[in-house]
Design a protein around this motif. Structure first.
Motif, PDB file in Angstrom:
ATOM      1  N   GLY A 171      -1.039  13.013  -5.625  1.00  0.00           N
ATOM      2  CA  GLY A 171      -1.036  12.199  -4.422  1.00  0.00           C
ATOM      3  C   GLY A 171      -2.250  11.294  -4.358  1.00  0.00           C
ATOM      4  O   GLY A 171      -3.336  11.648  -4.840  1.00  0.00           O
ATOM      5  N   LEU A 172      -2.063  10.127  -3.767  1.00  0.00           N
ATOM      6  CA  LEU A 172      -3.138   9.149  -3.620  1.00  0.00           C
ATOM      7  C   LEU A 172      -3.209   8.709  -2.168  1.00  0.00           C
ATOM      8  O   LEU A 172      -2.191   8.453  -1.526  1.00  0.00           O
ATOM      9  CB  LEU A 172      -2.893   7.931  -4.517  1.00  0.00           C
ATOM     10  CG  LEU A 172      -2.819   8.226  -6.018  1.00  0.00           C
ATOM     11  CD1 LEU A 172      -2.282   7.029  -6.775  1.00  0.00           C
ATOM     12  CD2 LEU A 172      -4.187   8.613  -6.549  1.00  0.00           C
ATOM     13  N   ASP A 173      -4.422   8.605  -1.658  1.00  0.00           N
ATOM     14  CA  ASP A 173      -4.660   8.268  -0.258  1.00  0.00           C
ATOM     15  C   ASP A 173      -5.218   6.852  -0.163  1.00  0.00           C
ATOM     16  O   ASP A 173      -6.284   6.563  -0.707  1.00  0.00           O
ATOM     17  CB  ASP A 173      -5.645   9.284   0.341  1.00  0.00           C
ATOM     18  CG  ASP A 173      -5.934   9.018   1.800  1.00  0.00           C
ATOM     19  OD1 ASP A 173      -5.066   9.295   2.627  1.00  0.00           O
ATOM     20  OD2 ASP A 173      -7.049   8.522   2.102  1.00  0.00           O
ATOM     21  N   THR A 174      -4.478   5.954   0.496  1.00  0.00           N
ATOM     22  CA  THR A 174      -4.924   4.574   0.741  1.00  0.00           C
ATOM     23  C   THR A 174      -5.495   3.934  -0.524  1.00  0.00           C
ATOM     24  O   THR A 174      -6.627   3.470  -0.559  1.00  0.00           O
ATOM     25  CB  THR A 174      -5.949   4.523   1.885  1.00  0.00           C
ATOM     26  OG1 THR A 174      -5.529   5.391   2.939  1.00  0.00           O
ATOM     27  CG2 THR A 174      -6.069   3.112   2.448  1.00  0.00           C
ATOM     28  N   THR A 175      -4.698   3.923  -1.563  1.00  0.00           N
ATOM     29  CA  THR A 175      -5.070   3.334  -2.851  1.00  0.00           C
ATOM     30  C   THR A 175      -4.451   1.943  -2.978  1.00  0.00           C
ATOM     31  O   THR A 175      -3.341   1.707  -2.516  1.00  0.00           O
ATOM     32  CB  THR A 175      -4.582   4.237  -4.002  1.00  0.00           C
ATOM     33  OG1 THR A 175      -5.207   5.516  -3.888  1.00  0.00           O
ATOM     34  CG2 THR A 175      -4.893   3.637  -5.357  1.00  0.00           C
ATOM     35  N   THR A 176      -5.167   1.021  -3.620  1.00  0.00           N
ATOM     36  CA  THR A 176      -4.653  -0.332  -3.824  1.00  0.00           C
ATOM     37  C   THR A 176      -3.785  -0.394  -5.074  1.00  0.00           C
ATOM     38  O   THR A 176      -4.208   0.009  -6.153  1.00  0.00           O
ATOM     39  CB  THR A 176      -5.800  -1.343  -3.953  1.00  0.00           C
ATOM     40  OG1 THR A 176      -6.566  -1.349  -2.747  1.00  0.00           O
ATOM     41  CG2 THR A 176      -5.265  -2.757  -4.204  1.00  0.00           C
TER      42      THR A 176
ATOM     43  N   GLN B 254     -13.195  -1.812   6.736  1.00  0.00           N
ATOM     44  CA  GLN B 254     -12.245  -0.751   6.428  1.00  0.00           C
ATOM     45  C   GLN B 254     -10.783  -1.173   6.619  1.00  0.00           C
ATOM     46  O   GLN B 254      -9.907  -0.324   6.692  1.00  0.00           O
ATOM     47  CB  GLN B 254     -12.548   0.468   7.304  1.00  0.00           C
ATOM     48  CG  GLN B 254     -13.906   1.082   7.050  1.00  0.00           C
ATOM     49  CD  GLN B 254     -14.082   1.522   5.603  1.00  0.00           C
ATOM     50  OE1 GLN B 254     -13.259   2.251   5.069  1.00  0.00           O
ATOM     51  NE2 GLN B 254     -15.143   1.065   4.967  1.00  0.00           N
ATOM     52  N   ALA B 255     -10.525  -2.462   6.668  1.00  0.00           N
ATOM     53  CA  ALA B 255      -9.150  -2.920   6.857  1.00  0.00           C
ATOM     54  C   ALA B 255      -8.304  -2.647   5.619  1.00  0.00           C
ATOM     55  O   ALA B 255      -8.772  -2.746   4.489  1.00  0.00           O
ATOM     56  CB  ALA B 255      -9.142  -4.411   7.179  1.00  0.00           C
ATOM     57  N   LYS B 256      -7.040  -2.287   5.850  1.00  0.00           N
ATOM     58  CA  LYS B 256      -6.057  -2.220   4.774  1.00  0.00           C
ATOM     59  C   LYS B 256      -5.524  -3.631   4.536  1.00  0.00           C
ATOM     60  O   LYS B 256      -5.434  -4.429   5.465  1.00  0.00           O
ATOM     61  CB  LYS B 256      -4.912  -1.286   5.146  1.00  0.00           C
ATOM     62  CG  LYS B 256      -5.299   0.167   5.269  1.00  0.00           C
ATOM     63  CD  LYS B 256      -4.144   0.994   5.834  1.00  0.00           C
ATOM     64  CE  LYS B 256      -2.908   0.886   4.983  1.00  0.00           C
ATOM     65  NZ  LYS B 256      -1.748   1.610   5.559  1.00  0.00           N
ATOM     66  N   SER B 257      -5.137  -3.931   3.303  1.00  0.00           N
ATOM     67  CA  SER B 257      -4.698  -5.287   2.999  1.00  0.00           C
ATOM     68  C   SER B 257      -3.392  -5.281   2.212  1.00  0.00           C
ATOM     69  O   SER B 257      -3.140  -4.385   1.407  1.00  0.00           O
ATOM     70  CB  SER B 257      -5.774  -6.025   2.195  1.00  0.00           C
ATOM     71  OG  SER B 257      -6.043  -5.365   0.968  1.00  0.00           O
ATOM     72  N   TYR B 258      -2.585  -6.304   2.490  1.00  0.00           N
ATOM     73  CA  TYR B 258      -1.302  -6.469   1.819  1.00  0.00           C
ATOM     74  C   TYR B 258      -1.133  -7.944   1.455  1.00  0.00           C
ATOM     75  O   TYR B 258      -1.586  -8.825   2.178  1.00  0.00           O
ATOM     76  CB  TYR B 258      -0.147  -6.048   2.738  1.00  0.00           C
ATOM     77  CG  TYR B 258      -0.146  -4.591   3.116  1.00  0.00           C
ATOM     78  CD1 TYR B 258       0.661  -3.671   2.455  1.00  0.00           C
ATOM     79  CD2 TYR B 258      -0.961  -4.124   4.150  1.00  0.00           C
ATOM     80  CE1 TYR B 258       0.662  -2.333   2.804  1.00  0.00           C
ATOM     81  CE2 TYR B 258      -0.964  -2.785   4.501  1.00  0.00           C
ATOM     82  CZ  TYR B 258      -0.148  -1.894   3.828  1.00  0.00           C
ATOM     83  OH  TYR B 258      -0.156  -0.566   4.170  1.00  0.00           O
TER      84      TYR B 258
ATOM     85  N   ASP C 188       0.206  -7.139  -3.451  1.00  0.00           N
ATOM     86  CA  ASP C 188      -0.912  -6.220  -3.283  1.00  0.00           C
ATOM     87  C   ASP C 188      -0.573  -5.331  -2.089  1.00  0.00           C
ATOM     88  O   ASP C 188      -0.019  -5.812  -1.095  1.00  0.00           O
ATOM     89  CB  ASP C 188      -2.204  -7.008  -2.997  1.00  0.00           C
ATOM     90  CG  ASP C 188      -3.461  -6.284  -3.472  1.00  0.00           C
ATOM     91  OD1 ASP C 188      -3.407  -5.654  -4.542  1.00  0.00           O
ATOM     92  OD2 ASP C 188      -4.484  -6.365  -2.781  1.00  0.00           O
ATOM     93  N   CYS C 189      -0.885  -4.048  -2.180  1.00  0.00           N
ATOM     94  CA  CYS C 189      -0.583  -3.165  -1.065  1.00  0.00           C
ATOM     95  C   CYS C 189      -1.510  -1.958  -1.076  1.00  0.00           C
ATOM     96  O   CYS C 189      -2.038  -1.569  -2.122  1.00  0.00           O
ATOM     97  CB  CYS C 189       0.875  -2.711  -1.091  1.00  0.00           C
ATOM     98  SG  CYS C 189       1.389  -1.896  -2.612  1.00  0.00           S
ATOM     99  N   GLN C 190      -1.691  -1.389   0.099  1.00  0.00           N
ATOM    100  CA  GLN C 190      -2.510  -0.193   0.264  1.00  0.00           C
ATOM    101  C   GLN C 190      -1.761   0.799   1.166  1.00  0.00           C
ATOM    102  O   GLN C 190      -2.106   0.980   2.337  1.00  0.00           O
ATOM    103  CB  GLN C 190      -3.869  -0.533   0.871  1.00  0.00           C
ATOM    104  CG  GLN C 190      -4.791  -1.280  -0.068  1.00  0.00           C
ATOM    105  CD  GLN C 190      -6.137  -1.568   0.564  1.00  0.00           C
ATOM    106  OE1 GLN C 190      -6.261  -1.702   1.775  1.00  0.00           O
ATOM    107  NE2 GLN C 190      -7.154  -1.652  -0.271  1.00  0.00           N
TER     108      GLN C 190
END
Length: 212
Positions: A77-82, A32-36, A90-92
């Protein structure tokens, strides 16, 4: 680069090629990690689990959506979208919004939002519990380069919102939203403070009284 999940550092930027970054995301598919990804570096952030982070996340989404609805501003609105520029960025972000003519610019069924095909969000919001300095620094530069119109950082600990208007790959502090005209950061900060003492329905009723 061949790293297992336990070997990967989190909450810091590490050098990686785009191909290495994509391979790591594949290896961590169920994580479940967010990535950038930015300027040849990647960053993984473990999914926040704190009550404060989750509560602020919900309050901000509710407040922004409520304001847009009451003022007749089309918004999605968008929640934790890549959001991805292939090979480059790249961002979330925790929260993102498309407003007005862009409110329906991303078709239903889209997975990763390809920024080579679609516009960047008008508003990006990061909820900062442990990542405040990075959200104010490197990520702000990332969103400047993506030509996001407005960027907010919610400082969970201090119930503060640090907001920036972005133009020409630079940014300046603002106290009132330009993307959502009339929405003052002070009202949102007060809503965050009230959420520590009230339930969210009560906070919502207070917001309606402020927005109408």
């Amino acid at each position: 680069m061949s790293k297992t999940q336990t070997q990967l550092p989190t909450d810091t930027w590490i050098p990686a090629s785009w191909q290495e970054y994509l391979q790591i995301l594949t290896d961590l598919l169920n994580n479940q990690a967010k990535s950038y990804y930015y300027k040849g570096h990647m960053r993984l952030e473990m999914a926040p689990v704190s009550f404060d982070h989750g509560q602020n996340h919900v309050v901000i989404i509710f407040a922004v959506t409520l304001f847009a609805a009451l003022k007749g501003i089309p918004a999605t609105g968008l929640d934790t979208t890549t959001f991805r520029k292939t090979g480059i960025q790249d961002c979330q972000p925790d929260v993102a919004y498309y407003v007005r003519e862009r409110a329906q610019s991303i078709p239903t069924g889209t997975g990763i939002v390809n920024l080579d095909l679609y516009p960047a969000p008008d508003l990006v919001i990061e909820i900062a519990k442990t990542s405040l300095l990075d959200d104010l620094g490197t990520k702000r530069s990332l969103y400047e380069d993506l030509n996001v119109s407005e960027y907010w950082v919610v400082d969970v600990q201090n119930a503060q919102i640090i907001a920036y208007a972005i133009a020409e790959q630079g940014s300046k502090r603002i106290q009132v939203s330009q993307v959502l005209p009339g929405l003052a950061m002070s009202i949102l900060e007060e809503a965050l403070r009230r959420s520590r003492e009230m339930n969210q329905s009560q906070v919502g009723s207070w917001l309606i009284s402020q927005f109408q």
